[in-house]
Scaffold this active site. Structure first.
Site, PDB file in Angstrom:
ATOM      1  N   ASP A   1      58.217  33.397  48.055  1.00 13.79           N
ATOM      2  CA  ASP A   1      58.159  34.361  46.961  1.00 13.79           C
ATOM      3  C   ASP A   1      58.535  33.621  45.671  1.00 13.79           C
ATOM      4  O   ASP A   1      59.034  32.486  45.719  1.00 13.79           O
ATOM      5  CB  ASP A   1      59.120  35.520  47.253  1.00 13.79           C
ATOM      6  CG  ASP A   1      59.088  36.606  46.189  1.00 13.79           C
ATOM      7  OD1 ASP A   1      58.026  36.768  45.529  1.00 13.79           O
ATOM      8  OD2 ASP A   1      60.108  37.281  46.007  1.00 13.79           O
TER       9      ASP A   1
ATOM     10  N   ASP B   1      59.858  35.344  42.041  1.00 13.94           N
ATOM     11  CA  ASP B   1      61.005  35.921  41.345  1.00 13.94           C
ATOM     12  C   ASP B   1      62.169  36.156  42.308  1.00 13.94           C
ATOM     13  O   ASP B   1      62.018  36.775  43.350  1.00 13.94           O
ATOM     14  CB  ASP B   1      60.612  37.252  40.696  1.00 13.94           C
ATOM     15  CG  ASP B   1      59.620  37.073  39.561  1.00 13.94           C
ATOM     16  OD1 ASP B   1      60.044  36.803  38.437  1.00 13.94           O
ATOM     17  OD2 ASP B   1      58.407  37.181  39.835  1.00 13.94           O
TER      18      ASP B   1
ATOM     19  N   ASP C   1      63.028  37.527  48.563  1.00 16.58           N
ATOM     20  CA  ASP C   1      64.217  38.322  48.251  1.00 16.58           C
ATOM     21  C   ASP C   1      63.947  39.816  48.097  1.00 16.58           C
ATOM     22  O   ASP C   1      64.875  40.609  47.973  1.00 16.58           O
ATOM     23  CB  ASP C   1      64.837  37.825  46.938  1.00 16.58           C
ATOM     24  CG  ASP C   1      64.015  38.260  45.727  1.00 16.58           C
ATOM     25  OD1 ASP C   1      62.786  38.011  45.715  1.00 16.58           O
ATOM     26  OD2 ASP C   1      64.589  38.881  44.812  1.00 16.58           O
TER      27      ASP C   1
END
Length: 384
Positions: free
Chosen positions: A127, A129, A320
């Site tokens: 991922d 961000d 996240d």
């Protein structure tokens, strides 16, 4: 000031959503055990409850959205008996320690992870961000560090590597600036492979350019423009056009304004029945109703790389966000692969391991490169 740590479970959010709908006519209350059982997340139940709320009028729907917005904000200092159970930030805290036993540090368990890759090709999925870059107030300034870029570059030289993000593909590619990667933007609805295939890619790997939601482009563009206009009156709200989805960031919006913002989003979304609402970390996302997510993107990329139905591959996915749970669940259901959640806060997840922040992600990537470059036992024997 240190923010209080909280643990938010899916069942708590469902309970809160159901409570919010209690005033809706002809709706029977939904009961859940409390405290909720620990274990993996069943997001299907949460989606089912929210769908029921969608059908029962805007009042229950908005309340449910706001409750869900609160539940998806793990650093909330305020708490409700329905939404959160306070957990201290100290490693001595019993709740945190219990969570870490179920989702141990990927750094501390590094040898176990690499042992699982014996005889297998590692494929990396990252991922962006909150994983490769810090979470920032302005999404246009979520820059990754040069050290992180270097770490990702070194990983990509040794393993097939893909960035899987909710951002539009062009934007996340401009942030990462590495042409040798696969990029899956808009939660996997816009996938493109590198122009030149790295040497470690299987010969039967296919050139990749995949956009399963192309027909929705005009609709998403219209929704984006409508959201920009509609949310102008909410200070701190930020609308982002991610090509195949529109994102409404509320990280900088006063919590007292979340209900008004949810109503603004609802008023736009009600004109587009072919779009649906999902949530990430302090962001509302409007996406096509097609059955496609980061988990589907992971499966598609594995097939494109020539690893469909193979036992000699070990996908490692690091993320996240709530949307990364779709990929974690795919790996769990396959019984093949490793999910690593990036979080400083205990929360329900289908990931097997955890890392606390992007700095630990970079440490993990460095260790992976060092391990790959380490001479094997056979090579050591030949050199003697």
């Amino acid at each position: 000031m240190v923010k209080q740590n909280v643990m938010v479970t899916e069942e708590m959010a469902i309970t809160a959503a159901a409570a919010a709908a209690g005033k809706v006519a002809n709706s029977s209350p939904t009961h859940f055990s409390f405290p909720p059982p620990r274990g993996t997340v069943n997001f299907a139940n949460f989606k089912k409850i929210l769908t029921q709320l969608e059908l029962n009028g805007s009042s229950g729907r908005i309340n449910a959205w706001v409750d869900s917005m609160k539940a998806s904000s793990p650093t909330q200092t305020r708490s409700s008996s329905l939404l959160v159970s306070p957990v201290g930030a100290s490693h001595d805290d019993e709740e945190y320690d219990n969570w870490m036993k179920q989702h141990p540090s990927a750094l501390e368990m590094f040898d176990e992870i690499t042992a699982a890759s014996n005889g297998k090709q590692i494929v990396m999925f990252l991922d962006y961000d909150g994983t490769l870059s810090p979470i920032v107030d302005d999404p246009d300034r979520a820059f990754m560090s040069e050290n992180m870029r270097s770490a990702v570059r070194e990983v990509a030289r040794r393993f097939p590597t893909a960035i899987v993000s909710g951002r539009c593909r062009d934007k996340v590619s401009s942030f990462v600036q590495l042409a040798e990667l696969y990029y899956a933007g808009s939660h996997g609805m816009d996938i493109e492979g590198p122009a030149k295939q790295p040497k470690h890619i299987k010969a039967k790997a296919k050139a990749v350019l995949f956009q399963p939601a192309s027909e929705f482009l005009p609709m998403i563009d219209a929704v984006y423009k409508a959201l920009v206009t509609k949310t102008e009156s909410t200070p701190g709200a930020r609308v982002e056009n991610n090509k195949f989805c529109a994102s409404v960031h509320y990280r900088c919006v006063d919590e007292k304004k979340w209900g008004a913002l949810a109503e603004q989003v609802r008023s736009v979304l009600e004109d587009y029945p072919k779009l649906r609402l999902t949530q990430g970390r302090k962001v509302l996302e409007i996406r096509p109703t097609i059955k496609w997510d980061k988990g589907k993107a992971l499966e598609f990329l594995l097939e494109s790389l020539g690893f469909a139905d193979c036992n000699d591959v070990l996908p490692i996915y690091i993320g996240d966000d709530r949307t990364d749970e779709d990929a974690f669940k795919v790996l769990r259901d396959r019984g093949q692969g490793i999910g690593i959640l990036v979080s400083k806060f205990p929360k329900e997840t289908s990931a097997s391991y955890s890392l606390r922040e992007p700095a630990e992600v970079m440490d993990f990537l460095h260790r992976l490169v060092d391990w790959k470059c380490r001479p094997s036992l056979k090579e050591r024997a030949r050199s003697v």
